[in-house]
Scaffold this active site. Structure first.
Site, mmCIF file in Angstrom:
data_model
loop_
_atom_site.group_PDB
_atom_site.id
_atom_site.type_symbol
_atom_site.label_atom_id
_atom_site.label_comp_id
_atom_site.label_asym_id
_atom_site.label_seq_id
_atom_site.Cartn_x
_atom_site.Cartn_y
_atom_site.Cartn_z
ATOM 1 N N CYS B 132 -3.442 64.305 -133.519
ATOM 2 C CA CYS B 132 -1.795 64.315 -133.467
ATOM 3 C C CYS B 132 -1.905 65.843 -134.287
ATOM 4 O O CYS B 132 -2.730 65.933 -135.282
ATOM 5 C CB CYS B 132 -1.352 63.221 -134.503
ATOM 6 S SG CYS B 132 0.485 63.594 -134.632
ATOM 7 N N HIS B 238 7.039 61.825 -133.067
ATOM 8 C CA HIS B 238 6.922 63.047 -132.177
ATOM 9 C C HIS B 238 8.221 63.909 -131.885
ATOM 10 O O HIS B 238 9.281 63.192 -131.641
ATOM 11 C CB HIS B 238 6.212 62.772 -130.998
ATOM 12 C CG HIS B 238 4.875 62.364 -131.293
ATOM 13 N ND1 HIS B 238 3.984 61.583 -130.429
ATOM 14 C CD2 HIS B 238 4.061 62.515 -132.621
ATOM 15 C CE1 HIS B 238 2.705 61.349 -130.974
ATOM 16 N NE2 HIS B 238 2.782 61.586 -132.340
ATOM 17 N N GLU B 241 11.001 70.920 -131.593
ATOM 18 C CA GLU B 241 12.273 71.320 -132.377
ATOM 19 C C GLU B 241 12.437 72.754 -132.137
ATOM 20 O O GLU B 241 11.700 73.778 -132.550
ATOM 21 C CB GLU B 241 12.253 71.080 -133.895
ATOM 22 C CG GLU B 241 13.119 71.242 -134.798
ATOM 23 C CD GLU B 241 12.932 70.928 -136.243
ATOM 24 O OE1 GLU B 241 13.186 69.751 -136.660
ATOM 25 O OE2 GLU B 241 12.820 71.651 -137.059
ATOM 26 N N ASN B 358 -4.838 64.803 -137.526
ATOM 27 C CA ASN B 358 -5.729 63.492 -137.484
ATOM 28 C C ASN B 358 -6.973 63.761 -136.850
ATOM 29 O O ASN B 358 -7.216 63.907 -135.715
ATOM 30 C CB ASN B 358 -5.126 62.235 -136.831
ATOM 31 C CG ASN B 358 -3.811 61.953 -137.215
ATOM 32 O OD1 ASN B 358 -3.585 62.006 -138.410
ATOM 33 N ND2 ASN B 358 -3.082 60.997 -136.657
ATOM 34 N N GLY B 407 9.249 69.236 -141.549
ATOM 35 C CA GLY B 407 9.956 68.368 -142.532
ATOM 36 C C GLY B 407 10.686 67.270 -141.665
ATOM 37 O O GLY B 407 9.877 66.641 -141.312
ATOM 38 N N SER B 413 11.473 73.141 -142.494
ATOM 39 C CA SER B 413 10.228 73.128 -142.332
ATOM 40 C C SER B 413 9.794 74.345 -142.890
ATOM 41 O O SER B 413 10.395 75.128 -143.402
ATOM 42 C CB SER B 413 9.771 72.949 -140.714
ATOM 43 O OG SER B 413 10.454 71.815 -140.256
ATOM 44 N N HIS B 431 0.410 67.694 -144.614
ATOM 45 C CA HIS B 431 0.911 67.700 -143.199
ATOM 46 C C HIS B 431 2.325 67.735 -142.591
ATOM 47 O O HIS B 431 2.729 67.934 -141.705
ATOM 48 C CB HIS B 431 0.035 67.061 -142.317
ATOM 49 C CG HIS B 431 0.786 65.317 -142.116
ATOM 50 N ND1 HIS B 431 0.941 64.707 -143.109
ATOM 51 C CD2 HIS B 431 0.891 64.723 -141.104
ATOM 52 C CE1 HIS B 431 1.434 63.541 -142.769
ATOM 53 N NE2 HIS B 431 1.498 63.562 -141.482
ATOM 54 N N GLY B 432 2.960 67.248 -143.724
ATOM 55 C CA GLY B 432 4.670 67.028 -143.290
ATOM 56 C C GLY B 432 5.272 66.792 -144.656
ATOM 57 O O GLY B 432 4.916 66.706 -145.729
ATOM 58 N N LYS B 507 13.504 64.354 -129.386
ATOM 59 C CA LYS B 507 12.968 63.030 -130.172
ATOM 60 C C LYS B 507 12.345 62.316 -129.016
ATOM 61 O O LYS B 507 12.894 61.979 -127.956
ATOM 62 C CB LYS B 507 13.758 62.597 -130.696
ATOM 63 C CG LYS B 507 14.009 62.971 -132.149
ATOM 64 C CD LYS B 507 13.173 63.450 -133.249
ATOM 65 C CE LYS B 507 12.231 62.080 -133.720
ATOM 66 N NZ LYS B 507 11.394 62.342 -134.764
#
Lengths: 140, 508
Positions: B132, B238, B241, B358, B407, B413, B431-432, B507
């Protein structure tokens, strides 16, 4: 012992605690829990077709995880939505049964949230008074 | 016969009966901590989880005072300690500031294992969604060019990039030979098909291909799940954007990455879909048996593992690499389709970088003063190579690796660049934003809200394949990514380059 099914929060996902007199009953409840997570209106899934399953695991908890992942596979690849499990044979390491359900139709069965896997995280099977309790976490 | 002897005989009989029935005893050990985990302050950004019980090393958590209460809300700190019990772990069991409760490993966890010291590979340390990751692309135009056209653009992306259950684009006819090539060569396999450009490949981690992939180690079930899903976004967290560069923090790095204030960007966050999930599911069954055979005590079954070099480890690593390559190709196909959409709006899209979140990879790191080849597990963490690293593409060698940190749908982000301090984190960063509310809690609080309308009022157009997913992914379900990035920046793991603001979100 009355059967019960209770969802609990896991940060990004959901888990379920199941109670039933035996492993077969837990497996039947797991099928229901899977459907409740996946489909917005579980009652809309009718029993129009069936799928025979024969699963093996290293123990009861592993067997329930294997059943959950079988449901993921059948849904994703065969488009089969299981509404009910009829257990034919259940031991600590093997489960044989027939899944009754329907072909997935996005109009008839709006998805609530896709279930991607059933995990071994904290997977537990333990004896309780007059039965068994299982704890399973779903990956969404 | 004494009572003690009778009990012993009964236990022997039970073991024999279980062996006969095919039952395997999974060796379990007590978790080092249950409930509250005591954190020892090292400085304002780093906290030690002291070694206790079966832990082989300390845990090390990157966070500041403001983030600590969030970390203590769930059981992620217990998981940091649990990971430290695995054989061959070196340095620390690390937690990035976006850490939250995962399965076995925490999400936001990094752990490195030394094969020379009995180090293991754990599929739970990679996660179900193998590779991912996120790709950042940049357009040729500024946000003004999209004024009044965001509904049109997001709608076009929604039609171009399949999202949600069963959606796919029939014209992506990847035959068996090409599909095997995707598993073996990742995004590189798409160049001859006209779906990838050579300049894309050099701006993907590992050049878009993890070495050592063996498609024949991927099960038939994984292939069945993955093949129709190539080029699809998936669901859960997922997204694709559209955003713009709102603020530049490091002008030199931003220039190298092709970013400047106002420029439109596209982020694609997705992974290896059902194929990766099935590879993980398949491996876990074998690894539980392996843990039993190798006598590796487990705190949590999802931590099951096998020593590097064992048949189970080799099988998994070869299949994992194939799944990772599938994920690189998956994001590449979606990037190609997004390019077609942007082309109709008068712009090209150039890949800035594509990172894994990952993954387990063999990498060289200095531990106790010596360079060692380690198997680094990143579960919800990003590689963050500093300037000058030989694995960087020439265009970025002088500045460092872009680290893309999404973000949430409503706030912002970040683009960072690998920092010199990442030598203490096996070249890793966050990672986020990290989840704050469980899905159930988000649903309880926001089920009756029109999340899409609220986001539109904040200037963000959202299209979701499922309303439930949009509600569960509401911005308030996440930590403030600015706070997370602040810690990473101050700790020197990665430096801030630019802040991105969302304009539209698709999304899964």
């Amino acid at each position: 012992m009355p059967r019960s099914l209770r969802f609990f929060d896991h940060t990004g996902d959901f888990g379920v605690v199941l109670e039933a007199p035996g492993l077969g009953g837990l497996a039947e409840l797991l099928v229901r829990a899977f459907l409740e997570l996946l489909i917005e209106v579980p009652a809309a899934v009718h029993e129009r077709s069936e799928h025979r399953i024969e699963l093996e695991g290293i123990d009861g908890a592993d067997l329930l995880v294997a059943l959950g992942n079988e449901l993921v596979y059948l849904f994703e690849v065969e488009g089969f939505l299981a509404a009910r499990l009829e257990v034919l044979r259940a031991s600590e390491t093997a489960l044989c049964g027939v899944l009754h359900g329907d072909r997935f139709d996005p109009e008839e069965h709006p998805i609530a949230r896709p279930v991607k896997a059933v995990t071994h995280h904290g997977a537990r099977l333990e004896p309780v008074e007059d039965g068994l309790r299982a704890r399973i976490v779903f990956d969404l | 016969m004494s009572r003690k002897q009778r009990k012993r005989r009964e236990r022997r009989r039970q073991r024999a009966r279980r062996r006969h029935e095919g039952r395997v005893e999974v060796p379990l050990c007590d978790p080092p901590y249950r409930g509250r985990v005591p954190l020892q302050r090292l400085d304002g950004l780093r906290w030690r989880v002291p070694r206790r019980g079966a832990m082989r090393v300390d845990g090390l958590v990157y966070a500041d005072e403001a983030l600590l209460p969030d970390l203590e809300q769930d059981r992620c700190l217990e998981q940091v300690a649990n990971v430290a019990t695995l054989p061959g772990i070196v340095g620390h069991s690390l937690a990035m500031p976006d850490i939250h409760w995962g399965y076995g490993f925490p999400i936001g966890g990094v752990a490195a294992f030394d094969p020379e010291r009995g180090g293991v590979v754990s599929p739970g340390g990679v996660g179900y969604d193998i590779n991912c990751g996120v790709r950042l692309l940049v357009a040729d135009f500024d946000r003004e060019a999209l004024s009044g056209r965001m509904d049109e653009l997001v709608g076009a992306l929604f039609r171009a990039i399949p999202a949600g259950v069963g959606s796919r684009r029939a014209e992506l006819a990847v035959d068996e030979r090409n599909f095997q090539a995707v598993l073996r060569d990742g995004a590189r396999a798409l160049t001859p098909l006209g779906l990838a450009r050579p300049e894309d490949l050099e701006r993907i981690e590992e050049g878009g291909r993890i070495a050592g992939a063996e498609p024949e180690r991927v099960s038939a079930r994984a292939l069945q799940r993955g093949r129709p899903q190539l080029g699809t976004l998936g669901s859960g967290n997922h997204f694709a954007e559209v955003g713009y560069v709102d603020e530049v923090h490091d002008a030199a790095a931003a220039r190298a990455f092709g970013l400047r204030e106002g420029r439109v960007t596209l982020m694609i966050h997705s992974g290896s879909r059902g194929l990766g999930h099935q590879v993980c599911t398949d491996a876990l069954q074998g690894m539980l048996r392996a843990a039993s055979r190798h006598g590796i005590p487990l705190v949590d079954r999802q931590l099951c593992c096998a020593p590097v070099g064992s048949p189970e480890a080799s099988d998994y690593l070869a299949a994992m690499a194939a799944a990772a390559n599938y994920a690189f190709a998956n994001r590449q196909v979606m990037a190609h389709w997004a390019r077609e959409v942007f082309d109709r709006f008068g712009s090209d899209l150039r890949t800035v970088y594509d990172v894994c979140h990952n993954i387990a990879k063999f990498e060289e790191h200095v531990v106790e003063g010596a360079a060692r080849r380690l198997l680094v597990h990143r579960k919800g963490a990003t590689r963050a190579l500093p300037a000058g690293h030989p694995l960087l593409p020439p265009a970025y060698r002088a500045v460092g690796q872009p680290v893309v940190i999404p973000g949430d749908m409503g706030r912002c982000s970040y683009v960072l660049v690998g920092g010199a301090g990442s030598t203490s984190s096996f070249a890793s960063a966050c990672h986020g934003a990290g989840r704050l509310l469980s899905r159930a809690e988000a649903k309880r609080r926001y089920a009756n809200s029109d999340v899409s309308a609220q986001l539109r009022a904040r200037g963000v157009v959202v299209r979701g394949a499922s309303r439930a997913t949009v509600v569960e992914e509401v911005p308030e379900a996440y930590k403030d990514v600015a706070e997370v990035v602040h810690v990473v920046h101050e700790a020197g793991l990665a430096r801030k380059v630019a802040r991105l603001r969302p304009l539209g979100c698709l999304k899964g």
